[in-house]
Design an enzyme around this catalytic site. Structure first.
Site, PDB file in Angstrom:
ATOM      1  N   TYR A 146      45.808  42.553  47.826  1.00 19.12           N
ATOM      2  CA  TYR A 146      46.529  43.400  46.867  1.00 19.12           C
ATOM      3  C   TYR A 146      46.731  44.760  47.523  1.00 19.12           C
ATOM      4  O   TYR A 146      45.783  45.518  47.719  1.00 19.12           O
ATOM      5  CB  TYR A 146      45.717  43.495  45.575  1.00 19.12           C
ATOM      6  CG  TYR A 146      46.317  44.279  44.434  1.00 19.12           C
ATOM      7  CD1 TYR A 146      47.496  45.015  44.533  1.00 19.12           C
ATOM      8  CD2 TYR A 146      45.666  44.295  43.197  1.00 19.12           C
ATOM      9  CE1 TYR A 146      48.002  45.719  43.469  1.00 19.12           C
ATOM     10  CE2 TYR A 146      46.167  44.996  42.114  1.00 19.12           C
ATOM     11  CZ  TYR A 146      47.332  45.711  42.251  1.00 19.12           C
ATOM     12  OH  TYR A 146      47.823  46.419  41.191  1.00 19.12           O
TER      13      TYR A 146
ATOM     14  N   LYS B 151      49.829  40.428  47.061  1.00 16.64           N
ATOM     15  CA  LYS B 151      50.600  41.136  46.037  1.00 16.64           C
ATOM     16  C   LYS B 151      50.889  42.520  46.595  1.00 16.64           C
ATOM     17  O   LYS B 151      49.972  43.308  46.859  1.00 16.64           O
ATOM     18  CB  LYS B 151      49.802  41.256  44.742  1.00 16.64           C
ATOM     19  CG  LYS B 151      50.482  42.115  43.669  1.00 16.64           C
ATOM     20  CD  LYS B 151      49.569  42.253  42.454  1.00 16.64           C
ATOM     21  CE  LYS B 151      50.212  43.066  41.357  1.00 16.64           C
ATOM     22  NZ  LYS B 151      50.243  44.515  41.632  1.00 16.64           N
TER      23      LYS B 151
END
Length: 296
Positions: free
Chosen positions: A135, A163
């Site tokens: 992330y 992400k």
């Protein structure tokens, strides 16, 4: 395939009651609302205000999401903490709840070298059995995952993708290049302004905070694209981008999204971000939602 997660995942808000405690029935209602719109769930992230939740609350939020979804859609839970040890402790508890994957933000406050990020993520992927998503959100953590670092980590059989919430097309493109070079490593786009472009260039999905307020409108970008209606997807993105730009000018984006959900008639409580929203700002939000045809 390391995962089959695709489409829109809503970075679900965490509802609180008037005393600031978790409102789990309210959370279940929001999850159901997203499922009805065709969206999966990303819980415990920035829009879920993970940093004000203690470990037991994070577990309760995830359990409620998993139980409410009941296999109808993917559930990805954020488990990132400031240390590897704390991330692993939370990750083991969250993985046991039956999530489809976990997402791990880079540690914050301490500036880390790329080699240190590799050590951190490798330890997590080695320990957990559930698929791990990197992330990347450097504006909030101060640490950036470089595309070359993502490529090295992508070789790990338990690291499923990334992400990217850096907010730039350049950053997204770097990770999409890695996805083309590494089989089964996927990219999820974070910024709502890049959803359509991300799909065009190869993103498997998008994690959307704005979908809390506009679940069907965000989902339509994906469903039109998946159906081959590229022009329709692009047009829907333009509508969403207009909503995003005007709403996010009012105040800090996650706080604006949560108040928008409240204004749509859902009892999700106030954001615990130290953001104060005036009556004038609320009136602006109401007009923005109305102008874009957003209703509960």
């Amino acid at each position: 395939m390391r995962n089959k997660i695709e489409g829109v995942l809503t970075a679900i808000v965490t509802p609180f009651d008037a005393e600031g405690a978790l409102n789990l029935p309210g959370l279940a209602r929001q999850v159901t609302r997203q499922l009805d719109a065709g969206n999966g769930i990303f819980c415990g992230g920035t829009n879920g205000e993970f940093f004000v939740l203690n470990e037991e609350e994070k577990v309760s939020v995830t359990r409620t999401c998993v139980e409410t979804v009941a296999g109808r859609a993917p559930v990805v839970a954020h488990i990132g903490e400031i240390s590897t040890r704390e991330t692993l402790r939370l990750g083991k508890r969250i993985a046991a709840l039956g999530v489809d994957a976990v997402s791990v933000i880079t540690p914050w406050f301490v500036p880390l070298k790329q080699a240190e990020l590799i050590t951190h993520y490798t330890a997590i992927a080695d320990t957990l059995t559930v698929p791990v998503f990197l992330y990347n959100i450097p504006a909030r953590t101060g640490n950036t995952i470089a595309p070359e670092t993502a490529k090295r980590l992508a070789a790990h059989p338990n690291i499923a993708g990334i992400k990217d919430s850096a907010g730039s097309h350049e950053s997204l493109s770097g990770f999409l290049k890695v996805a083309k070079e590494v089989p089964d490593f996927v990219v999820f786009n974070g910024p709502d302004s890049l959803i359509h472009q991300g799909f065009v260039e190869g993103c498997a999905g998008a994690v959307s905070g704005l979908a809390n307020a506009a679940p069907r409108e965000i989902n339509a970008i994906w469903t039109r694209f998946a159906a081959g209606d590229i022009a329709g997807s692009r047009q829907q993105q333009e509508t969403v981008t207009s909503l995003r730009e005007t709403l996010y000018k009012v105040c800090f984006a996650p706080a604006a999204v949560k108040r928008a959900v409240q204004l749509l008639g859902y009892n999700v409580g106030n954001s615990k971000y130290p953001v104060r929203i005036s009556a004038e700002q609320e009136a602006q939000m109401r007009e923005i939602l109305k102008a874009h045809g957003i209703s509960g």
